[in-house]
Design a protein around this motif. Structure first.
Motif, PDB file in Angstrom:
ATOM      1  N   GLY A   1     -13.874 -21.546 -20.761  1.00 30.57           N
ATOM      2  CA  GLY A   1     -12.996 -20.413 -20.496  1.00 30.57           C
ATOM      3  C   GLY A   1     -13.106 -19.325 -21.543  1.00 30.57           C
ATOM      4  N   TRP A   2     -13.290 -19.698 -22.797  1.00 28.20           N
ATOM      5  CA  TRP A   2     -13.381 -18.712 -23.874  1.00 28.20           C
ATOM      6  C   TRP A   2     -14.716 -17.984 -23.870  1.00 28.20           C
ATOM      7  N   LEU A   3     -15.637 -18.443 -23.026  1.00 27.47           N
ATOM      8  CA  LEU A   3     -16.957 -17.814 -22.915  1.00 27.47           C
ATOM      9  C   LEU A   3     -17.103 -16.990 -21.640  1.00 27.47           C
ATOM     10  N   ALA A   4     -16.024 -16.768 -20.910  1.00 30.83           N
ATOM     11  CA  ALA A   4     -16.119 -16.168 -19.578  1.00 30.83           C
ATOM     12  C   ALA A   4     -16.029 -14.648 -19.581  1.00 30.83           C
ATOM     13  N   THR A   5     -15.799 -14.021 -20.732  1.00 32.63           N
ATOM     14  CA  THR A   5     -15.681 -12.565 -20.775  1.00 32.63           C
ATOM     15  C   THR A   5     -16.449 -12.018 -21.970  1.00 32.63           C
ATOM     16  N   GLY A   6     -16.731 -10.721 -21.906  1.00 34.25           N
ATOM     17  CA  GLY A   6     -17.359 -10.054 -23.039  1.00 34.25           C
ATOM     18  C   GLY A   6     -18.745 -10.589 -23.364  1.00 34.25           C
ATOM     19  N   ASP A   7     -19.137 -10.436 -24.628  1.00 34.73           N
ATOM     20  CA  ASP A   7     -20.460 -10.890 -25.061  1.00 34.73           C
ATOM     21  C   ASP A   7     -20.661 -12.397 -24.934  1.00 34.73           C
ATOM     22  N   PRO A   8     -19.626 -13.235 -25.175  1.00 30.63           N
ATOM     23  CA  PRO A   8     -19.851 -14.677 -24.999  1.00 30.63           C
ATOM     24  C   PRO A   8     -20.312 -15.046 -23.597  1.00 30.63           C
ATOM     25  N   ALA A   9     -19.892 -14.280 -22.586  1.00 25.41           N
ATOM     26  CA  ALA A   9     -20.348 -14.553 -21.221  1.00 25.41           C
ATOM     27  C   ALA A   9     -21.860 -14.387 -21.128  1.00 25.41           C
ATOM     28  N   GLN A  10     -22.371 -13.350 -21.767  1.00 25.83           N
ATOM     29  CA  GLN A  10     -23.819 -13.135 -21.801  1.00 25.83           C
ATOM     30  C   GLN A  10     -24.532 -14.323 -22.428  1.00 25.83           C
ATOM     31  N   HIS A  11     -24.015 -14.796 -23.546  1.00 24.40           N
ATOM     32  CA  HIS A  11     -24.668 -15.873 -24.284  1.00 24.40           C
ATOM     33  C   HIS A  11     -24.649 -17.177 -23.482  1.00 24.40           C
ATOM     34  N   TYR A  12     -23.509 -17.468 -22.855  1.00 29.50           N
ATOM     35  CA  TYR A  12     -23.393 -18.697 -22.062  1.00 29.50           C
ATOM     36  C   TYR A  12     -24.310 -18.658 -20.840  1.00 29.50           C
ATOM     37  N   LEU A  13     -24.332 -17.506 -20.151  1.00 29.41           N
ATOM     38  CA  LEU A  13     -25.170 -17.402 -18.959  1.00 29.41           C
ATOM     39  C   LEU A  13     -26.651 -17.517 -19.301  1.00 29.41           C
ATOM     40  N   GLY A  14     -27.062 -16.959 -20.427  1.00 28.34           N
ATOM     41  CA  GLY A  14     -28.456 -17.087 -20.829  1.00 28.34           C
ATOM     42  C   GLY A  14     -28.872 -18.540 -20.916  1.00 28.34           C
TER      43      GLY A  14
ATOM     44  N   PHE B   1     -15.080 -11.866 -38.239  1.00 28.19           N
ATOM     45  CA  PHE B   1     -15.047 -10.866 -37.178  1.00 28.19           C
ATOM     46  C   PHE B   1     -15.989 -11.238 -36.039  1.00 28.19           C
ATOM     47  N   ARG B   2     -17.070 -11.950 -36.341  1.00 29.93           N
ATOM     48  CA  ARG B   2     -18.029 -12.315 -35.306  1.00 29.93           C
ATOM     49  C   ARG B   2     -17.473 -13.366 -34.354  1.00 29.93           C
ATOM     50  N   LEU B   3     -16.343 -13.963 -34.695  1.00 29.22           N
ATOM     51  CA  LEU B   3     -15.681 -14.878 -33.762  1.00 29.22           C
ATOM     52  C   LEU B   3     -15.181 -14.153 -32.520  1.00 29.22           C
ATOM     53  N   HIS B   4     -15.106 -12.829 -32.596  1.00 26.24           N
ATOM     54  CA  HIS B   4     -14.665 -12.059 -31.435  1.00 26.24           C
ATOM     55  C   HIS B   4     -15.700 -12.054 -30.319  1.00 26.24           C
ATOM     56  N   GLY B   5     -16.896 -12.559 -30.563  1.00 29.70           N
ATOM     57  CA  GLY B   5     -17.837 -12.600 -29.453  1.00 29.70           C
ATOM     58  C   GLY B   5     -19.304 -12.652 -29.798  1.00 29.70           C
TER      59      GLY B   5
ATOM     60  N   THR C   1      -5.788 -16.891 -30.416  1.00 28.83           N
ATOM     61  CA  THR C   1      -5.428 -16.671 -29.014  1.00 28.83           C
ATOM     62  C   THR C   1      -6.663 -16.603 -28.136  1.00 28.83           C
ATOM     63  N   LYS C   2      -7.675 -15.898 -28.606  1.00 31.42           N
ATOM     64  CA  LYS C   2      -8.905 -15.738 -27.826  1.00 31.42           C
ATOM     65  C   LYS C   2      -9.610 -17.070 -27.636  1.00 31.42           C
ATOM     66  N   LEU C   3      -9.683 -17.863 -28.690  1.00 33.11           N
ATOM     67  CA  LEU C   3     -10.476 -19.086 -28.656  1.00 33.11           C
ATOM     68  C   LEU C   3      -9.743 -20.269 -28.027  1.00 33.11           C
ATOM     69  N   GLU C   4      -8.454 -20.120 -27.779  1.00 31.64           N
ATOM     70  CA  GLU C   4      -7.714 -21.203 -27.139  1.00 31.64           C
ATOM     71  C   GLU C   4      -7.669 -21.053 -25.626  1.00 31.64           C
ATOM     72  N   ARG C   5      -8.337 -20.018 -25.078  1.00 30.05           N
ATOM     73  CA  ARG C   5      -8.430 -19.866 -23.624  1.00 30.05           C
ATOM     74  C   ARG C   5      -9.610 -20.711 -23.154  1.00 30.05           C
ATOM     75  N   LEU C   6      -9.372 -22.008 -22.972  1.00 27.42           N
ATOM     76  CA  LEU C   6     -10.460 -22.957 -22.775  1.00 27.42           C
ATOM     77  C   LEU C   6     -10.849 -23.155 -21.313  1.00 27.42           C
ATOM     78  N   ALA C   7      -9.916 -22.962 -20.403  1.00 23.16           N
ATOM     79  CA  ALA C   7     -10.192 -23.253 -18.990  1.00 23.16           C
ATOM     80  C   ALA C   7     -10.559 -21.976 -18.241  1.00 23.16           C
ATOM     81  N   TRP C   8     -11.415 -22.127 -17.263  1.00 21.12           N
ATOM     82  CA  TRP C   8     -11.803 -20.997 -16.404  1.00 21.12           C
ATOM     83  C   TRP C   8     -12.099 -21.532 -15.020  1.00 21.12           C
ATOM     84  N   THR C   9     -11.599 -20.816 -14.015  1.00 20.26           N
ATOM     85  CA  THR C   9     -11.838 -21.207 -12.621  1.00 20.26           C
ATOM     86  C   THR C   9     -12.495 -20.048 -11.899  1.00 20.26           C
ATOM     87  N   THR C  10     -13.563 -20.331 -11.201  1.00 24.26           N
ATOM     88  CA  THR C  10     -14.263 -19.267 -10.484  1.00 24.26           C
ATOM     89  C   THR C  10     -13.413 -18.733  -9.336  1.00 24.26           C
ATOM     90  N   PRO C  11     -13.401 -17.422  -9.137  1.00 24.47           N
ATOM     91  CA  PRO C  11     -12.687 -16.880  -7.968  1.00 24.47           C
ATOM     92  C   PRO C  11     -13.470 -17.054  -6.674  1.00 24.47           C
TER      93      PRO C  11
END
Length: 731
Positions: free
Chosen positions: A61-74, A173-177, A445-455
């Motif tokens: 879930g914490w990888l589903a937005t922003g730059d982390p999404a790019q890294h996870y999808l790669g 600061f790099r923890l932001h993404g 707060t950002k890193l504790e958003r662990l769950a993600w469900t696809t729409p």
């Protein structure tokens, strides 16, 4: 209480003849404690700052937005790529012709190569970013400890000093993404090797190869430290020039080979992006707690009135921390009182020269202090092209940042009694922690958003994943809205997709792909093995006219899809018939629904042409017109009102609001900043297209930051939409 300094004129620890700036400590009495303690400190800091939940390899879930999404999808696409390919880092299913390699999704090639052979054993949602972040905390502490051991033997100073290195704002600061860029321990390891008594060729090779497989910026920084080490030893005649040249040639060749296999060279000259001079280091960045890293020295108000106004200055975040600023001032005083300290630096001129060059590159050709740009130096085209290979130049200050930390602790350890210095540090750590409390809260707060469900919950997607080999987004480009859900669908089904998020891409290929896709839509030549997804409403309407009788189209979970040959598949039709009534050009909108334009917001459903990439606060337009489109579900019995919140990019902006082809308002603003507007849409205009609303914002005064000399951003900006709501006008 009077602080007692050491009375001896000589430092407590003598420097060896080869190196003057930092002295190696005698062997520790308890080497096991020296090994275990920094590991425990680093792991404890990781748990306190992140909560530890990101260590779960299936928490995404914490990888589903922003730059982390790019890294996870790669990684998601790379794990299904062929094991033996040339180069090994190719990742063609992610972005297809638009993409490139595992390098350009910033997906940590080091760990991607490590885990790929075990892909059959790994769960579907496996991610290694949390493990990497944990390792970075631990190794940051370990190498900080080793570096501090060059200055002191005192256990307390090494332990407390390691905490300061772990709280370094550029690191946190790099923890932001930017998980890969948390590898600051590579820089610290390079500094440790620099101060070794003997040159360590194998360790340098291992470090440089590891840095190459982590991130290009870190490879460049550690490369500068390596060159400084080798040069200094040649100048001091501790290594023969011929031998050094052989080591240099061999090391560079090996790193180039590794870079080639990782996929660094697949883009050719397109590896040079744009943004040098925009993503810079601000001259005040060491003393401004931007963003949220200081309540005493904030970047928005208070003791320092000027702040980095440019969005790009965040790349140069180099705030020392209030505790380290106090220690640095103390160290500067000691340096000024002891002339011998300056003489000690003479033997380190290669390192100082490298630090100076890194600093100049970080500051860039657009020199700014706070909100004021002091100097803007135009660069020749070839120089600008080369400089843009590392366009986020502000990052290049990191080795200098840690040299400031090291010099501070070295000077103070030489001048103050260990108990006194440890006491001062013990007081300043809570002060710096409290001062940065807002940043710590935001990170947690950002890193504790662990769950993600696809729409994408419709049975349609499961059937489409079986039937089609590719997903074609219309039109293909970098980071379209809603790309994460679509890319995750394609990646988990072993499909290719022509979109994604990439650190670099070839603009010529993007243009060619767009032309090819447009031709398919105009002529109705939809490929049988591809599922088409439409981001642009105008092209969606055209596709509904040109599709073949056996093709089916509809809106599924808010996504416009065209499925070639769907009617010829009985299983597919049972799962999702995609009847004609599903063929809406515009997506449904219920009056009163607030549409947000930030990252992961719901604007993807209604934003049409003319909008740029979403940011945390909202989305800028890009051009002289931007459009919204929706089908109003409610019965229109009154005039409607469009309530908006947005930013104007420059003063003297004019927005002509046109609804269904009729101009309903002209908004004029003399000042820049956040605005709100209430635009009445007459009932007759709202009903003129059977409930469909096409809202165009025409912005003749849109202007690019590049043309204003405010960096290299070529977008033509005028309106930065934050949100809008359409309601019944009851006034």
């Amino acid at each position: 209480m009077t602080i007692r300094k050491k009375t001896s004129a000589k430092p407590a620890v003598q420097s060896p003849p080869s190196r003057d700036a930092a002295a190696p400590a005698p062997a520790a009495k308890h080497p096991a404690i020296d090994l275990i303690t920094p590991i425990l400190i680093g792991f404890t800091a990781f748990l306190l700052i992140t909560g530890g939940g990101i260590l779960n390899p299936v928490s995404t879930g914490w990888l589903a937005t922003g730059d982390p999404a790019q890294h996870y999808l790669g990684w998601l696409f790379f794990r299904t790529a062929p094991m033996l390919q040339q180069p090994l880092g190719l990742n063609t299913n992610f972005g297809m012709e638009l993409g490139g390699s595992i390098v350009y999704s910033d997906s940590l090639p080091l760990l991607a190569f490590l885990f790929k052979p075990f892909r059959a054993l790994l769960p579907e949602d496996f991610q290694y970013a949390g493990l990497w972040i944990c390792l970075c905390f631990v190794l940051q502490s370990v190498f900080a400890w080793k570096l501090l051991a060059k200055c002191t033997v005192d256990f307390r100073i090494k332990a407390l000093g390691s905490v300061f290195f772990l709280m370094a704002p550029p690191f946190l600061f790099r923890l932001h993404g930017h998980e890969a860029l948390m590898g600051h321990w590579l820089i610290l390891a390079g500094l440790v090797l620099y101060w070794n008594d003997e040159y360590a060729p194998r360790r340098w090779v291992a470090l440089l190869v590891a840095a190459t497989l982590v991130h290009a910026y870190l490879a460049a920084m550690t490369g500068v430290l390596w060159m400084a080490d080798l040069t200094a030893r040649v100048v001091s005649r501790r290594i023969a020039a011929a031998r050094a040249a052989a080591w240099m040639a061999g090391t560079i060749s090996l790193c180039a080979l590794v870079a080639w296999q990782a996929g660094y060279f697949v883009l050719g000259s397109a590896v040079s992006g744009g943004g040098f001079g925009y993503y810079r280091m601000n001259l005040l960045s060491m003393f401004i707690g931007y963003p949220d890293f200081s309540a005493l020295l904030p970047g928005t108000a208070g003791m320092i009135a000027l702040r980095p106004e440019s969005n790009g200055d965040y790349e140069g975040v180099s705030f020392l921390g209030v505790g380290m600023i106090v220690l640095a001032i103390m160290a500067l005083g000691e340096f000024a009182r002891d002339p011998s300290q300056a003489r000690r630096l003479r033997g380190h001129w290669p390192l100082l020269a490298g630090a100076a060059l890194l600093t100049l590159y970080a500051i860039s050709n657009h020199v700014a202090a706070g909100a004021v740009e002091l100097i803007a130096i135009p660069l020749p085209a070839i120089v600008d092209h080369v400089a843009n290979i590392f366009r986020c130049s502000g990052r290049m200050f990191w080795p200098v940042f840690y040299l400031i930390y090291l010099a501070t602790f070295r000077l103070l350890a030489a001048k103050y009694r260990p108990a006194v210095l440890a006491g001062i540090m013990a007081v300043l750590i809570p002060l710096q922690t409290a001062d940065a409390a807002e940043a710590f809260r935001a990170l947690r707060t950002k890193l504790e958003r662990l769950a993600w469900t696809t729409p994408l919950q419709s049975p349609f997607w499961a059937e489409a994943g079986k039937r089609y080999r590719n997903v074609f987004y219309v039109l293909p480009h970098n980071v379209p809205r809603g790309y994460f859900e679509l890319c995750r669908f394609a990646g988990t089904n072993g499909m290719g997709i022509n979109i994604g998020s990439f650190a670099r891409l070839d603009a010529a290929i993007e243009l060619e792909l767009g032309k090819r896709t447009l031709a398919e839509v105009h002529e109705g030549r939809f490929q049988r093995q591809a599922l088409y997804v439409f981001g642009r409403g105008d092209l969606w309407a055209e596709a509904l006219r040109t599709k073949r009788p056996s093709d089916r189209a509809g809106v599924v979970n808010g996504v416009r899809v065209l499925a070639p040959g769907w009617a010829e598949c009985p299983e597919c039709m049972r799962a999702a018939p995609l009847a004609d009534e599903d063929n809406a050009v515009l997506l449904p909108y219920r009056l009163g629904t607030k549409v947000e334009f930030g990252i992961a917001a719901n604007s993807v459903e209604f934003a049409m042409e003319g909008w740029s990439i979403p940011e945390t606060w909202g989305t800028w337009n890009d051009g002289v017109q931007a459009s919204l489109g929706m089908r109003v579900e409610d019965k229109i019995e009154w005039d409607l009102a469009l309530d908006m919140e947005f930013h104007t990019y420059t003063p003297n902006q004019t927005f002509d609001v046109v609804v269904n082809g009729t101009s309903v308002a002209k908004l004029v603003y003399e000042t820049r900043g956040r605005k709100s507007a209430h635009v009445v849409i007459p009932r007759a205009v709202a009903e003129s297209r059977g409930g469909d609303l096409r809202i165009d914002f025409r912005m003749p005064n849109a202007v690019s930051p590049l043309s204003l000399g405010q960096g290299n951003d070529p977008r033509r900006l005028a309106m930065g939409m934050v949100n809008f709501t359409i309601v019944r006008n009851l006034e």
